[in-house]
Scaffold this active site. Sequence first.
Site, PDB file in Angstrom:
ATOM      1  N   CYS A   4      13.737  -0.650   1.194  1.00  0.00           N
ATOM      2  CA  CYS A   4      12.450  -1.183   0.733  1.00  0.00           C
ATOM      3  C   CYS A   4      12.755  -2.319  -0.235  1.00  0.00           C
ATOM      4  O   CYS A   4      13.855  -2.897  -0.198  1.00  0.00           O
ATOM      5  CB  CYS A   4      11.582  -0.089   0.122  1.00  0.00           C
ATOM      6  SG  CYS A   4      12.284   0.732  -1.328  1.00  0.00           S
ATOM      7  N   ARG A  57       9.704   3.815  -2.075  1.00  0.00           N
ATOM      8  CA  ARG A  57       9.608   4.200  -0.669  1.00  0.00           C
ATOM      9  C   ARG A  57      10.931   4.630  -0.046  1.00  0.00           C
ATOM     10  O   ARG A  57      11.002   5.687   0.607  1.00  0.00           O
ATOM     11  CB  ARG A  57       9.009   3.040   0.154  1.00  0.00           C
ATOM     12  CG  ARG A  57       7.559   2.780  -0.183  1.00  0.00           C
ATOM     13  CD  ARG A  57       7.114   1.438   0.366  1.00  0.00           C
ATOM     14  NE  ARG A  57       7.763   0.340  -0.338  1.00  0.00           N
ATOM     15  CZ  ARG A  57       7.682  -0.945   0.013  1.00  0.00           C
ATOM     16  NH1 ARG A  57       6.987  -1.271   1.086  1.00  0.00           N
ATOM     17  NH2 ARG A  57       8.283  -1.878  -0.689  1.00  0.00           N
ATOM     18  N   ASP A  77       3.611  -0.607  -0.122  1.00  0.00           N
ATOM     19  CA  ASP A  77       4.222  -0.573  -1.455  1.00  0.00           C
ATOM     20  C   ASP A  77       3.276   0.124  -2.444  1.00  0.00           C
ATOM     21  O   ASP A  77       2.178  -0.343  -2.668  1.00  0.00           O
ATOM     22  CB  ASP A  77       4.479  -2.027  -1.876  1.00  0.00           C
ATOM     23  CG  ASP A  77       5.212  -2.138  -3.195  1.00  0.00           C
ATOM     24  OD1 ASP A  77       5.344  -1.115  -3.904  1.00  0.00           O
ATOM     25  OD2 ASP A  77       5.643  -3.256  -3.512  1.00  0.00           O
TER      26      ASP A  77
HETATM   27  P1  4NP Z   1       9.713   0.121  -3.596  1.00  0.00           P
HETATM   28  O1  4NP Z   1       8.596  -0.212  -4.690  1.00  0.00           O
HETATM   29  O2  4NP Z   1      10.060  -1.175  -2.895  1.00  0.00           O
HETATM   30  O3  4NP Z   1       9.031   1.091  -2.700  1.00  0.00           O
HETATM   31  O4  4NP Z   1      10.872   0.709  -4.366  1.00  0.00           O
HETATM   32  C1  4NP Z   1       8.727  -1.253  -5.629  1.00  0.00           C
HETATM   33  C2  4NP Z   1       9.582  -1.098  -6.699  1.00  0.00           C
HETATM   34  C3  4NP Z   1       9.705  -2.105  -7.656  1.00  0.00           C
HETATM   35  C4  4NP Z   1       8.963  -3.263  -7.515  1.00  0.00           C
HETATM   36  C5  4NP Z   1       8.115  -3.413  -6.426  1.00  0.00           C
HETATM   37  C6  4NP Z   1       8.007  -2.419  -5.486  1.00  0.00           C
HETATM   38  N1  4NP Z   1       9.063  -4.280  -8.482  1.00  0.00           N
HETATM   39  O5  4NP Z   1       8.332  -5.278  -8.368  1.00  0.00           O
HETATM   40  O6  4NP Z   1       9.870  -4.150  -9.421  1.00  0.00           O
END
Ligand code: 4NP
Length: 157
Positions: free
Chosen positions: A11, A17, A129
């Site tokens: 992800c 995720r 997300d």
């Molecule tokens: P992930 O969620 O891609 O599902 O781990 C996110 C984690 C961090 C960020 C965005 C989405 N961020 O902008 O730091």
Amino acid sequence: MKGKYKILFVCLGNICRSPAAQGVMQRLIDERGLNERFYLDSAGTYGGHAGELPDRRMRVHAQRRGYELTHRSRRVTGRDLEDFDLIVAMDASNRYNLQEMAATVDESRKIIMMGDYIRHYPHYDYIPDPYYEGAEGFELVLNLLEDACAALLDELV
Ligand code: 4NP
């Protein structure tokens, strides 16, 4: 891990995720007694959370369903595309970034979409997300992942 089929879930931040996907799939593999056949890991296209445990909200929601998420965030590398047999992207942006990293057609073909395995949520063809969402966002991610991981594992075995 030699001889095992290696799956990498990817992800953006590798704190919501993809570590959840790893945890959900690991439990399915444990339940079906397939531990000798699969090696799982997860990574993010963005490395800003490297070294961190999954987001607290993700851990809390996952724990309510019995998943203990202990993965430490790391950024995906070019070496991952060589080493893993299957690279599972959570959304189109993750897939795009992975495709940009692929050095060969063979590596490019390893990249698939988790959303293609969603069976019971017809309004979703990707894992949204949850980072800027509330509790429902995290519950939705787990619902979609439980559905899609079961379908993916069915196809692999
Ligand atoms: P992930 O969620 O891609 O599902 O781990 C996110 C984690 C961090 C960020 C965005 C989405 N961020 O902008 O730091």
